[in-house]
Design a protein around this motif. Sequence first.
Motif, PDB file in Angstrom:
ATOM      1  N   ASP A  29       0.852  -1.176   0.000  1.00 29.94           N
ATOM      2  CA  ASP A  29       0.000   0.000   0.000  1.00 29.94           C
ATOM      3  C   ASP A  29       0.890   1.229   0.000  1.00 29.94           C
ATOM      4  OD1 ASP A  29      -2.344   1.354  -0.020  1.00 29.94           O
ATOM      5  OD2 ASP A  29      -2.830   1.024   2.087  1.00 29.94           O
ATOM      6  N   PHE A  30       1.401   1.605  -1.163  1.00 29.87           N
ATOM      7  CA  PHE A  30       2.332   2.714  -1.238  1.00 29.87           C
ATOM      8  C   PHE A  30       2.081   3.536  -2.491  1.00 29.87           C
ATOM      9  CE2 PHE A  30       4.328  -1.397  -2.111  1.00 29.87           C
ATOM     10  CZ  PHE A  30       4.517  -1.322  -3.481  1.00 29.87           C
ATOM     11  N   GLU A  31       2.583   4.733  -2.467  1.00 32.06           N
ATOM     12  CA  GLU A  31       2.393   5.678  -3.562  1.00 32.06           C
ATOM     13  C   GLU A  31       3.750   6.089  -4.101  1.00 32.06           C
ATOM     14  OE1 GLU A  31       0.652  10.195  -4.340  1.00 32.06           O
ATOM     15  OE2 GLU A  31       0.384   9.191  -2.411  1.00 32.06           O
ATOM     16  N   LEU A  32       3.857   6.153  -5.416  1.00 32.24           N
ATOM     17  CA  LEU A  32       5.084   6.595  -6.051  1.00 32.24           C
ATOM     18  C   LEU A  32       4.911   8.026  -6.520  1.00 32.24           C
ATOM     19  CD1 LEU A  32       4.783   3.397  -6.574  1.00 32.24           C
ATOM     20  CD2 LEU A  32       6.691   3.727  -8.123  1.00 32.24           C
ATOM     21  N   GLU A  33       5.768   8.904  -6.029  1.00 27.42           N
ATOM     22  CA  GLU A  33       5.696  10.291  -6.444  1.00 27.42           C
ATOM     23  C   GLU A  33       6.316  10.456  -7.825  1.00 27.42           C
ATOM     24  OE1 GLU A  33       7.593  12.558  -3.462  1.00 27.42           O
ATOM     25  OE2 GLU A  33       6.012  12.261  -1.973  1.00 27.42           O
ATOM     26  N   ASP A  34       5.855  11.424  -8.549  1.00 21.21           N
ATOM     27  CA  ASP A  34       6.305  11.739  -9.900  1.00 21.21           C
ATOM     28  C   ASP A  34       5.809  10.680 -10.883  1.00 21.21           C
ATOM     29  OD1 ASP A  34       7.650  13.915  -8.832  1.00 21.21           O
ATOM     30  OD2 ASP A  34       9.479  12.726  -8.525  1.00 21.21           O
ATOM     31  N   ASP A  35       5.739  11.082 -12.131  1.00 17.19           N
ATOM     32  CA  ASP A  35       5.230  10.205 -13.174  1.00 17.19           C
ATOM     33  C   ASP A  35       6.359   9.454 -13.855  1.00 17.19           C
ATOM     34  OD1 ASP A  35       2.582  10.898 -12.840  1.00 17.19           O
ATOM     35  OD2 ASP A  35       2.762  12.651 -14.145  1.00 17.19           O
ATOM     36  N   GLY A  36       6.059   8.203 -14.242  1.00 21.78           N
ATOM     37  CA  GLY A  36       6.948   7.453 -15.103  1.00 21.78           C
ATOM     38  C   GLY A  36       6.356   7.404 -16.497  1.00 21.78           C
ATOM     39  N   ASP A  37       6.984   6.622 -17.364  1.00 20.38           N
ATOM     40  CA  ASP A  37       6.476   6.458 -18.724  1.00 20.38           C
ATOM     41  C   ASP A  37       5.390   5.389 -18.732  1.00 20.38           C
ATOM     42  OD1 ASP A  37       8.343   8.299 -19.628  1.00 20.38           O
ATOM     43  OD2 ASP A  37       9.860   6.745 -19.979  1.00 20.38           O
ATOM     44  N   ILE A  38       4.238   5.703 -19.304  1.00 20.39           N
ATOM     45  CA  ILE A  38       3.160   4.729 -19.416  1.00 20.39           C
ATOM     46  C   ILE A  38       3.442   3.828 -20.611  1.00 20.39           C
ATOM     47  CG2 ILE A  38       0.690   4.375 -19.703  1.00 20.39           C
ATOM     48  CD1 ILE A  38       1.496   5.640 -17.059  1.00 20.39           C
ATOM     49  N   ARG A  39       3.476   2.524 -20.342  1.00 17.11           N
ATOM     50  CA  ARG A  39       3.740   1.558 -21.404  1.00 17.11           C
ATOM     51  C   ARG A  39       2.711   0.439 -21.339  1.00 17.11           C
ATOM     52  NH1 ARG A  39      10.283   0.977 -22.260  1.00 17.11           N
ATOM     53  NH2 ARG A  39      10.746   3.217 -22.229  1.00 17.11           N
ATOM     54  N   GLU A  40       2.726  -0.394 -22.353  1.00 20.62           N
ATOM     55  CA  GLU A  40       1.784  -1.502 -22.418  1.00 20.62           C
ATOM     56  C   GLU A  40       2.498  -2.729 -22.953  1.00 20.62           C
ATOM     57  OE1 GLU A  40      -2.131  -2.438 -25.024  1.00 20.62           O
ATOM     58  OE2 GLU A  40      -2.236  -0.612 -23.792  1.00 20.62           O
ATOM     59  N   THR A  41       2.253  -3.871 -22.305  1.00 18.32           N
ATOM     60  CA  THR A  41       2.879  -5.106 -22.752  1.00 18.32           C
ATOM     61  C   THR A  41       2.188  -5.611 -24.013  1.00 18.32           C
ATOM     62  OG1 THR A  41       1.412  -6.582 -21.518  1.00 18.32           O
ATOM     63  CG2 THR A  41       3.311  -5.674 -20.338  1.00 18.32           C
ATOM     64  N   ASP A  42       2.806  -6.599 -24.653  1.00 16.50           N
ATOM     65  CA  ASP A  42       2.193  -7.199 -25.842  1.00 16.50           C
ATOM     66  C   ASP A  42       0.846  -7.818 -25.513  1.00 16.50           C
ATOM     67  OD1 ASP A  42       4.393  -6.452 -27.291  1.00 16.50           O
ATOM     68  OD2 ASP A  42       5.404  -8.400 -27.106  1.00 16.50           O
ATOM     69  N   GLY A  43       0.669  -8.202 -24.235  1.00 16.36           N
ATOM     70  CA  GLY A  43      -0.596  -8.797 -23.822  1.00 16.36           C
ATOM     71  C   GLY A  43      -1.630  -7.786 -23.382  1.00 16.36           C
ATOM     72  N   GLY A  44      -1.310  -6.483 -23.486  1.00 17.71           N
ATOM     73  CA  GLY A  44      -2.286  -5.450 -23.170  1.00 17.71           C
ATOM     74  C   GLY A  44      -2.277  -4.974 -21.738  1.00 17.71           C
ATOM     75  N   VAL A  45      -1.251  -5.322 -20.934  1.00 17.05           N
ATOM     76  CA  VAL A  45      -1.169  -4.862 -19.547  1.00 17.05           C
ATOM     77  C   VAL A  45      -0.477  -3.500 -19.514  1.00 17.05           C
ATOM     78  CG1 VAL A  45      -0.282  -5.324 -17.244  1.00 17.05           C
ATOM     79  CG2 VAL A  45      -1.076  -7.217 -18.683  1.00 17.05           C
ATOM     80  N   GLU A  46      -1.178  -2.514 -18.964  1.00 20.83           N
ATOM     81  CA  GLU A  46      -0.603  -1.175 -18.856  1.00 20.83           C
ATOM     82  C   GLU A  46       0.196  -1.053 -17.564  1.00 20.83           C
ATOM     83  OE1 GLU A  46      -2.652   2.798 -17.743  1.00 20.83           O
ATOM     84  OE2 GLU A  46      -2.878   2.604 -19.931  1.00 20.83           O
ATOM     85  N   TYR A  47       1.373  -0.460 -17.662  1.00 23.31           N
ATOM     86  CA  TYR A  47       2.188  -0.244 -16.471  1.00 23.31           C
ATOM     87  C   TYR A  47       2.971   1.049 -16.620  1.00 23.31           C
ATOM     88  CZ  TYR A  47       6.240  -1.959 -19.167  1.00 23.31           C
ATOM     89  OH  TYR A  47       7.225  -2.131 -20.102  1.00 23.31           O
ATOM     90  N   GLU A  48       3.469   1.513 -15.498  1.00 22.14           N
ATOM     91  CA  GLU A  48       4.278   2.724 -15.470  1.00 22.14           C
ATOM     92  C   GLU A  48       5.736   2.322 -15.298  1.00 22.14           C
ATOM     93  OE1 GLU A  48       4.560   6.225 -12.317  1.00 22.14           O
ATOM     94  OE2 GLU A  48       2.595   6.139 -13.299  1.00 22.14           O
ATOM     95  N   ARG A  49       6.579   2.696 -16.244  1.00 24.87           N
ATOM     96  CA  ARG A  49       7.987   2.295 -16.219  1.00 24.87           C
ATOM     97  C   ARG A  49       8.829   3.352 -15.526  1.00 24.87           C
ATOM     98  NH1 ARG A  49      12.892   3.087 -18.433  1.00 24.87           N
ATOM     99  NH2 ARG A  49      14.164   1.268 -19.006  1.00 24.87           N
ATOM    100  N   ARG A  50       9.667   2.892 -14.630  1.00 22.32           N
ATOM    101  CA  ARG A  50      10.627   3.760 -13.957  1.00 22.32           C
ATOM    102  C   ARG A  50      11.974   3.056 -13.958  1.00 22.32           C
ATOM    103  NH1 ARG A  50       7.893   7.423 -10.327  1.00 22.32           N
ATOM    104  NH2 ARG A  50       5.647   7.191 -10.588  1.00 22.32           N
ATOM    105  N   GLY A  51      13.041   3.810 -14.101  1.00 26.18           N
ATOM    106  CA  GLY A  51      14.344   3.171 -14.076  1.00 26.18           C
ATOM    107  C   GLY A  51      15.413   4.032 -14.690  1.00 26.18           C
ATOM    108  N   ASP A  52      16.570   3.425 -14.880  1.00 22.02           N
ATOM    109  CA  ASP A  52      17.684   4.098 -15.515  1.00 22.02           C
ATOM    110  C   ASP A  52      18.402   3.082 -16.382  1.00 22.02           C
ATOM    111  OD1 ASP A  52      19.090   2.517 -13.728  1.00 22.02           O
ATOM    112  OD2 ASP A  52      19.468   4.160 -12.322  1.00 22.02           O
ATOM    113  N   ASN A  53      19.666   3.323 -16.672  1.00 20.78           N
ATOM    114  CA  ASN A  53      20.388   2.427 -17.565  1.00 20.78           C
ATOM    115  C   ASN A  53      20.724   1.087 -16.926  1.00 20.78           C
ATOM    116  OD1 ASN A  53      20.430   4.336 -19.619  1.00 20.78           O
ATOM    117  ND2 ASN A  53      22.324   5.282 -18.859  1.00 20.78           N
TER     118      ASN A  53
END
Length: 652
Positions: free
Chosen positions: A115-139
Amino acid sequence: MPQCPRRTLLGSIGTTMTVALAGNAVSATDGRSTSDADSPAFDSLLDYFPASAESDSMAVVTRDLEQQRKANDPYGEISTGSGFGIDPESISKQAFVYTTDDDEFSMPIAVVTGDFELEDDGDIRETDGGVEYERRGDNEMVAAVTETVVVAAEDDERIGDAFAANAGEAQQLLNAEPLLEEAFGLFDGEHADYMVQIGEEYQFPDLTDEAAIEYKARATTVLDPDTLEMNIGVAFDDATEVTDELVDALTSELRYMALSGEPTVEQDGALVTITAERNLAAEREAHDHESPGSLRPEEDIDLEDDELEIEIGHGEPTPVEDLTLEVDDEEYDREIWTNGHSTLEKGDTIVIDMDDVEPNLSISLTHDHAAGSSTSGTSILSWFEFGYDYDVDTGTLTVEYADEFPLEGEQVSLAVYDERPWSHSPDEEVEPRTTAQPWSGTMRSGDETTLEDIRPGDTVLVCWDGTTIEDSIAQFRARPPGTVAFDYDFERKTLSATLELEDGERPADAYELLIDDEPAETQWADEADTVSSGATIEVDDVEVGTDVTVVWGDDDVRVDGTTPQPRIELEFDEDQGAIEHVGGDSVAASKLTLQVITEDDFGEIDLDAEIDGEFEQGDTVSVDADADEIRHAMLSYDGINSSIGHVVPSRK
């Protein structure tokens, strides 16, 4: 042994996660939330593990933090939350895979729900199977955030594999490795944690290579706040290898736990299972009790005394029946060493007979308690004074005894090693190049001997009753001729190196200056065939943090070295409550961190938050502490471990 990973998964992702409202997903315009209102079961979390995460040697772990929090465990709950940048208190469940490839740990995938909240927006992406998720990360690492879970992996491809596995579109890890599926089905119930290990890297410490293991499973269940049920299962390759001795050895997993009664051990062919109950109240009591320790033998030993007194430096009252004194790895007579005490605590004195005292004598005091044992040790007469006279040209070394203690010469040896014997791993046996036993009878101050063929870089150990580093009572390292004085100009990025020789001249090509293990562009041999004391060379374009070394001879024996860095003089201004730059280099504030150590705390100040541009003479940095509270403060430069400036407030 496998090495620790260079980084913790998601440790470098610059996001902050905060606890959301209890039991509800928080809708936020500046980020995405996850909720444990419909927290997935562990089976669902394991479904995210794709077959691509498989390794010959790996561990798969599930943890129910909500269950763990019901227990009053003295060691607290086990959570990887800090590694994910998530507040551990907001995690409800987590599952992850550890692998050991090429002797290094890695975590190819992990799944966290809570039960947590992530501040700031990531990139909204979608898997080949249609699952939407927010991507966060670096190299280096990636996190995929959905409304119910956070999936973390080392790259986007593994993230895609995870969602495909969960959707049934790719093979799952447990299906790819039947042993994992079998092991996770071994113990039923609602577990606080469950771990399965396969591969040679995961063995019990007391098992031998004669009994190959297919897998090891361990589950923990919270029975009540003070009781945990431990279930351990070990499946061997061959049932005929499971001996009574081997079964007994398996209980070593429980030796650091307080148990309620004896563990139950059952064998079904090649499978051995162990069930035990941990008594957390007893463990807390043992954890909170300070065992007697910090042994302090009297410094001025008089061999004419009957006993040697040893003071207990710390510890709370502890019955002597729970304590064991070992002298030279042998249990010592309790009637002697307890010195009439029924309990031992800080300030008490124990004794050993003076007849048992000899050089390099090890002593240890062990407290056996409900949670295992605690040991404190030291050694007696472990260092003696010897004088050394080394002639680098003839290769002779004169060793002179310079102490007052009457050593027995027959037990004193000299061992010559080609290099420092302690620089090797503990399990690597290193033999001396040569040894000598030159003395006999009782040694007195002034007794000497001479060794031949001692080369620069050699280490000579004076040893008692042996020839290893553990037997040494004195040491000498044969150095090449001379030392080197370095001077670094931070502004110009130039480094000068000045040879300091005791007498005469030396061949210039015998000395070489290395920059990060490569020969520098300028060498002493470029300017002359010989060098004398004061010979100086200068090298340009030397960056801060460079490894600079001067070596000697064909074997590149180290003469001296340095790490170039700026230098700043600091003073504490009590009137302003600030630390002032009073001399030295001007350095970009963005490269500097001020560490302030007080009596009760440790704080860091990034100077770029206080100063624009360079930190230069006259600039001050305010500190939130009085002078009498500060023990010291030091300034560090980005990437350099050592201090480039230090200040201790006046104690007037």
